[in-house]
Scaffold this active site. Structure first.
Site, mmCIF file in Angstrom:
data_model
loop_
_atom_site.group_PDB
_atom_site.id
_atom_site.type_symbol
_atom_site.label_atom_id
_atom_site.label_comp_id
_atom_site.label_asym_id
_atom_site.label_seq_id
_atom_site.Cartn_x
_atom_site.Cartn_y
_atom_site.Cartn_z
ATOM 1 N N ASP A 45 0.871 -1.172 0.000
ATOM 2 C CA ASP A 45 0.000 0.000 0.000
ATOM 3 C C ASP A 45 0.912 1.228 0.000
ATOM 4 O OD1 ASP A 45 -1.632 2.149 0.648
ATOM 5 O OD2 ASP A 45 -2.664 1.108 2.274
ATOM 6 N N ILE A 46 0.772 2.072 -0.990
ATOM 7 C CA ILE A 46 1.704 3.190 -1.128
ATOM 8 C C ILE A 46 1.593 4.181 0.034
ATOM 9 C CG2 ILE A 46 0.299 4.792 -2.522
ATOM 10 C CD1 ILE A 46 2.937 4.970 -4.319
ATOM 11 N N ASN A 78 -6.234 13.071 -10.597
ATOM 12 C CA ASN A 78 -6.882 13.506 -11.833
ATOM 13 C C ASN A 78 -6.646 15.010 -11.968
ATOM 14 O OD1 ASN A 78 -9.039 14.888 -10.402
ATOM 15 N ND2 ASN A 78 -9.841 12.850 -9.984
ATOM 16 N N GLY A 80 -9.339 4.999 -6.006
ATOM 17 C CA GLY A 80 -8.060 4.308 -6.165
ATOM 18 C C GLY A 80 -6.967 4.864 -5.263
ATOM 19 N N VAL A 81 -5.763 4.993 -5.819
ATOM 20 C CA VAL A 81 -4.624 5.498 -5.046
ATOM 21 C C VAL A 81 -4.923 6.890 -4.506
ATOM 22 C CG1 VAL A 81 -2.188 6.074 -5.124
ATOM 23 C CG2 VAL A 81 -3.033 4.321 -6.588
ATOM 24 N N ASP A 82 -5.530 7.716 -5.322
ATOM 25 C CA ASP A 82 -5.830 9.091 -4.940
ATOM 26 C C ASP A 82 -6.672 9.125 -3.663
ATOM 27 O OD1 ASP A 82 -5.779 11.838 -5.271
ATOM 28 O OD2 ASP A 82 -7.451 11.878 -6.673
ATOM 29 N N SER A 128 -2.146 5.090 -14.138
ATOM 30 C CA SER A 128 -3.006 4.792 -15.298
ATOM 31 C C SER A 128 -3.404 3.323 -15.443
ATOM 32 C CB SER A 128 -2.388 5.274 -16.621
ATOM 33 O OG SER A 128 -2.425 6.681 -16.718
ATOM 34 N N GLY A 180 -5.261 1.664 -13.383
ATOM 35 C CA GLY A 180 -6.523 1.401 -12.707
ATOM 36 C C GLY A 180 -7.689 1.908 -13.541
ATOM 37 N N VAL A 181 -8.379 2.896 -12.993
ATOM 38 C CA VAL A 181 -9.563 3.466 -13.649
ATOM 39 C C VAL A 181 -9.223 4.010 -15.038
ATOM 40 C CG1 VAL A 181 -11.260 5.343 -13.455
ATOM 41 C CG2 VAL A 181 -10.685 3.989 -11.459
HETATM 42 P P1 ADP Z 1 -5.522 5.701 -12.524
HETATM 43 O O1 ADP Z 1 -6.784 6.531 -12.462
HETATM 44 O O2 ADP Z 1 -4.285 6.526 -12.866
HETATM 45 O O3 ADP Z 1 -5.675 4.466 -13.377
HETATM 46 P P2 ADP Z 1 -5.970 4.210 -10.025
HETATM 47 O O4 ADP Z 1 -5.834 4.775 -8.658
HETATM 48 O O5 ADP Z 1 -7.342 3.867 -10.492
HETATM 49 O O6 ADP Z 1 -5.239 5.267 -11.004
HETATM 50 O O7 ADP Z 1 -5.073 2.916 -10.153
HETATM 51 C C1 ADP Z 1 -3.683 2.918 -10.363
HETATM 52 C C2 ADP Z 1 -3.078 1.660 -9.763
HETATM 53 O O8 ADP Z 1 -2.925 1.826 -8.350
HETATM 54 C C3 ADP Z 1 -3.920 0.398 -9.935
HETATM 55 O O9 ADP Z 1 -3.035 -0.662 -10.329
HETATM 56 C C4 ADP Z 1 -4.502 0.156 -8.537
HETATM 57 O O10 ADP Z 1 -4.710 -1.215 -8.284
HETATM 58 C C5 ADP Z 1 -3.388 0.665 -7.667
HETATM 59 N N1 ADP Z 1 -3.733 1.071 -6.277
HETATM 60 C C6 ADP Z 1 -4.935 1.378 -5.737
HETATM 61 N N2 ADP Z 1 -4.810 1.706 -4.430
HETATM 62 C C7 ADP Z 1 -3.482 1.604 -4.128
HETATM 63 C C8 ADP Z 1 -2.696 1.799 -2.951
HETATM 64 N N3 ADP Z 1 -3.262 2.167 -1.798
HETATM 65 N N4 ADP Z 1 -1.345 1.600 -3.030
HETATM 66 C C9 ADP Z 1 -0.763 1.235 -4.191
HETATM 67 N N5 ADP Z 1 -1.448 1.037 -5.333
HETATM 68 C C10 ADP Z 1 -2.794 1.207 -5.307
#
Ligand code: ADP
Length: 184
Positions: A9-10, A23, A31-33, A121, A123-124
């Site tokens: 988990d980042i 975004n 997601g990560v954001d 990029s 993920g979503v």
């Molecule tokens: P984007 O909109 O740029 O695609 P996302 O957040 O939807 O970004 O996803 C980007 C990547 O981060 C995906 O592979 C997702 O599984 C991963 N991700 C989601 N949450 C976390 C987290 N807490 N730590 C690390 N990676 C994550």
């Protein structure tokens, strides 16, 4: 400079800079954001709103990056970048490459020595994680070669970055990044 890939988990990474797959609005997402904002606390959103009010009234362009403090995160800074969205026809790998190069440039300016990246990029925004891994690892390597040209061991690295860590959220993503790192 060590480049590594780990499962995790980042938001819990003990590094100087955590990169956020934000975004353009900088005003929060999933997601990560969402995870980074939840862990950093509400002051992160306040800082992003301030950026929108001042230097970035139109939002952060795709492929660009901007830094804020990390607030409640272990990381001192969050560098927000905006990945290309495949669902909107943003398929140019140069834009995705920029999401890895620009944060490194900003990290150097901040005096950071360690940086953690998510799979921007993948993920979503709909990119195949294998493509993200190839662009991400290739970009970091090219950046390292460019900035360390003429560098001799025993002297401080010209950019000060000692660690670039890709933090992946699934075994599939980890495998994709490890495969790229194993490529000579
Ligand atoms: P984007 O909109 O740029 O695609 P996302 O957040 O939807 O970004 O996803 C980007 C990547 O981060 C995906 O592979 C997702 O599984 C991963 N991700 C989601 N949450 C976390 C987290 N807490 N730590 C690390 N990676 C994550």
């Amino acid at each position: 400079m060590l480049i590594e890939a780990v499962l995790g988990d980042i938001t819990t990474q003990d590094v100087d800079v955590v990169v956020n797959a934000a975004n353009s609005s900088l005003l929060g997402g999933g997601g990560v954001d969402g995870a980074i904002h939840a862990a950093a606390g509400p002051r992160l959103l306040d800082a992003c709103r301030e950026l929108r009010r001042t230097t970035l009234p139109g939002g952060l362009p795709v492929g660009d990056a901007v830094a804020t403090p990390g607030f409640g995160l272990p990381a001192r800074w969050v560098v927000h970048t905006v990945g290309p969205n495949r669902h909107r026809g943003q398929t140019d790998p140069v834009l995705l490459s920029s999401c890895f190069a620009r944060p490194l440039e900003l990290a150097v300016g901040l005096g950071a020595s360690s940086v953690a990246f998510p799979a921007v990029s993948a993920g979503v925004y709909g990119w195949a994680v294998e493509d993200v891994a190839r662009v991400a690892v290739g970009t970091v390597r090219v950046w390292q070669e460019g900035t360390e040209a003429g560098w001799s061991p025993g002297h401080p690295r010209p950019h000060g970055i000692e660690l670039v860590r890709f933090v992946l959220f699934s075994a599939t993503a980890l495998d994709a990044f490890r495969a790229e790192l194993d490529r000579a």
